[in-house]
Motif scaffolding. Structure first.
Motif, PDB file in Angstrom:
ATOM      1  N   VAL A 196      13.665   9.560   0.316  1.00 52.93           N
ATOM      2  CA  VAL A 196      13.274   8.971   1.439  1.00 52.93           C
ATOM      3  C   VAL A 196      14.155   9.309   2.511  1.00 52.93           C
ATOM      4  N   ASP A 197      13.864   8.651   3.691  1.00 52.51           N
ATOM      5  CA  ASP A 197      14.756   9.027   4.932  1.00 52.51           C
ATOM      6  C   ASP A 197      16.027   8.490   4.773  1.00 52.51           C
ATOM      7  N   GLY A 198      16.395   7.255   4.091  1.00 55.24           N
ATOM      8  CA  GLY A 198      17.421   6.585   3.953  1.00 55.24           C
ATOM      9  C   GLY A 198      17.447   5.147   3.159  1.00 55.24           C
ATOM     10  N   CYS A 199      18.647   4.723   2.485  1.00 55.44           N
ATOM     11  CA  CYS A 199      18.667   3.661   1.900  1.00 55.44           C
ATOM     12  C   CYS A 199      19.972   3.202   2.465  1.00 55.44           C
ATOM     13  N   ASP A 253       3.877   7.189  -6.829  1.00 54.77           N
ATOM     14  CA  ASP A 253       4.119   7.770  -5.473  1.00 54.77           C
ATOM     15  C   ASP A 253       4.028   7.005  -4.261  1.00 54.77           C
ATOM     16  N   LEU A 254       5.021   7.707  -3.261  1.00 52.48           N
ATOM     17  CA  LEU A 254       5.270   7.022  -2.024  1.00 52.48           C
ATOM     18  C   LEU A 254       4.206   7.365  -1.047  1.00 52.48           C
ATOM     19  N   HIS A 255       3.348   6.768  -0.501  1.00 52.87           N
ATOM     20  CA  HIS A 255       2.182   7.256   0.466  1.00 52.87           C
ATOM     21  C   HIS A 255       2.869   6.894   1.831  1.00 52.87           C
ATOM     22  N   GLY A 256       3.112   7.748   2.505  1.00 49.21           N
ATOM     23  CA  GLY A 256       3.551   7.415   3.968  1.00 49.21           C
ATOM     24  C   GLY A 256       2.405   7.819   4.980  1.00 49.21           C
ATOM     25  N   PRO A 257       2.670   7.675   6.227  1.00 50.68           N
ATOM     26  CA  PRO A 257       1.753   7.962   7.403  1.00 50.68           C
ATOM     27  C   PRO A 257       1.535   9.730   7.469  1.00 50.68           C
ATOM     28  N   GLY A 289       0.853  -1.151  -0.099  1.00 53.29           N
ATOM     29  CA  GLY A 289      -0.001  -0.097  -0.036  1.00 53.29           C
ATOM     30  C   GLY A 289       0.838   1.126  -0.072  1.00 53.29           C
ATOM     31  N   ARG A 290       2.177   1.343   0.231  1.00 51.03           N
ATOM     32  CA  ARG A 290       2.922   2.788   0.301  1.00 51.03           C
ATOM     33  C   ARG A 290       3.350   2.859  -1.133  1.00 51.03           C
ATOM     34  N   LEU A 291       3.313   2.167  -2.031  1.00 48.47           N
ATOM     35  CA  LEU A 291       3.676   2.551  -3.522  1.00 48.47           C
ATOM     36  C   LEU A 291       2.222   2.670  -4.256  1.00 48.47           C
ATOM     37  N   VAL A 308       5.012  11.551  -1.261  1.00 50.19           N
ATOM     38  CA  VAL A 308       6.021  11.790  -2.121  1.00 50.19           C
ATOM     39  C   VAL A 308       5.877  11.464  -3.365  1.00 50.19           C
ATOM     40  N   ARG A 309       5.744  12.667  -4.392  1.00 45.17           N
ATOM     41  CA  ARG A 309       5.280  12.386  -5.600  1.00 45.17           C
ATOM     42  C   ARG A 309       6.404  11.809  -6.510  1.00 45.17           C
TER      43      ARG A 309
END
Length: 158
Positions: free
Chosen positions: A118-121, A82-86, A61-63, A90-91
C-alpha cells in the motif's frame, strides 16, 4: 507505546495477542483505505507487530475475497483479500482468520495487510517500515527493535 522500546527478541512464542488503541491510518491508491483507534497487535518472537483491524475500519468495497488459503500453526486457516483501488487491483494484499484458534478468537474476521503493498501505514502518525521479506506482514516503527525475521542481513532469521 510512546517512549517504550520493545525488543522483538523478547516477544513470546507462541505469539501474544494485545489490544491497541493506537491511531492506525492506511492509504492506498492515493486514498484513505482504513482508519481506526481499535486494533489488535500480534507479537511473535523476532517479528515486528502485525496489526489486525476491524473490517468496518476499511472503506467499503475496497477489500474483496481472493482465491487461496494458508495455514498458521498458531492462528489457523487464513483467507486473503485483493485490494481494489481507483487505479489498480493489488492481489492478496490483506488476510483474515474467519475462524481462528481459541487464543486468537478476538481477531475473527479482522483484517491485516502487507504494508509494502500500500502507499503507507501509520501508527500514531509515524510511517511504518514494512517487515523485510515478502512473506511477512509486520509493521516496523521506532518503538520496536530488531533484528527482524526476513532481514537479509540476519540470514539466521530468514
Amino acid at each position: 507505546m510512546a517512549g517504550v522500546m520493545e525488543r522483538v527478541c523478547d516477544y513470546p512464542r507462541p505469539p501474544a495477542l494485545e489490544p491497541s488503541s493506537q491511531h492506525i491510518l492506511i492509504r492506498a491508491g492515493g486514498e484513505l483505505l482504513a482508519e481506526t483507534r481499535r486494533s489488535y497487535r500480534v507479537l511473535e518472537t523476532f517479528h515486528p507487530p502485525t496489526y489486525y483491524l476491524p473490517p468496518e475500519s476499511f472503506v467499503e468495497g475496497r477489500l474483496r475475497l481472493a482465491a487461496g488459503r494458508s495455514f498458521c500453526e498458531w492462528k489457523g486457516v487464513a483467507c486473503y483479500y485483493d485490494l481494489h483501488g481507483p487505479q489498480a487491483v493489488v492481489r492478496k494484499a490483506a488476510w483474515s482468520y474467519p475462524q481462528p484458534t481459541t487464543p486468537f478468537a478476538s481477531i475473527a474476521g479482522w483484517v491485516a495487510l502487507y504494508p509494502a503493498l500500500v502507499d503507507g501505514c501509520w501508527v500514531d502518525g509515524e510511517l511504518v517500515v514494512p517487515q523485510p521479506g515478502g512473506f511477512y506482514g509486520g509493521w516496523i516503527t521506532s518503538a520496536v527493535q530488531g533484528p527482524f525475521k526476513g532481514d537479509p542481513n540476519h540470514p539466521e532469521l530468514i
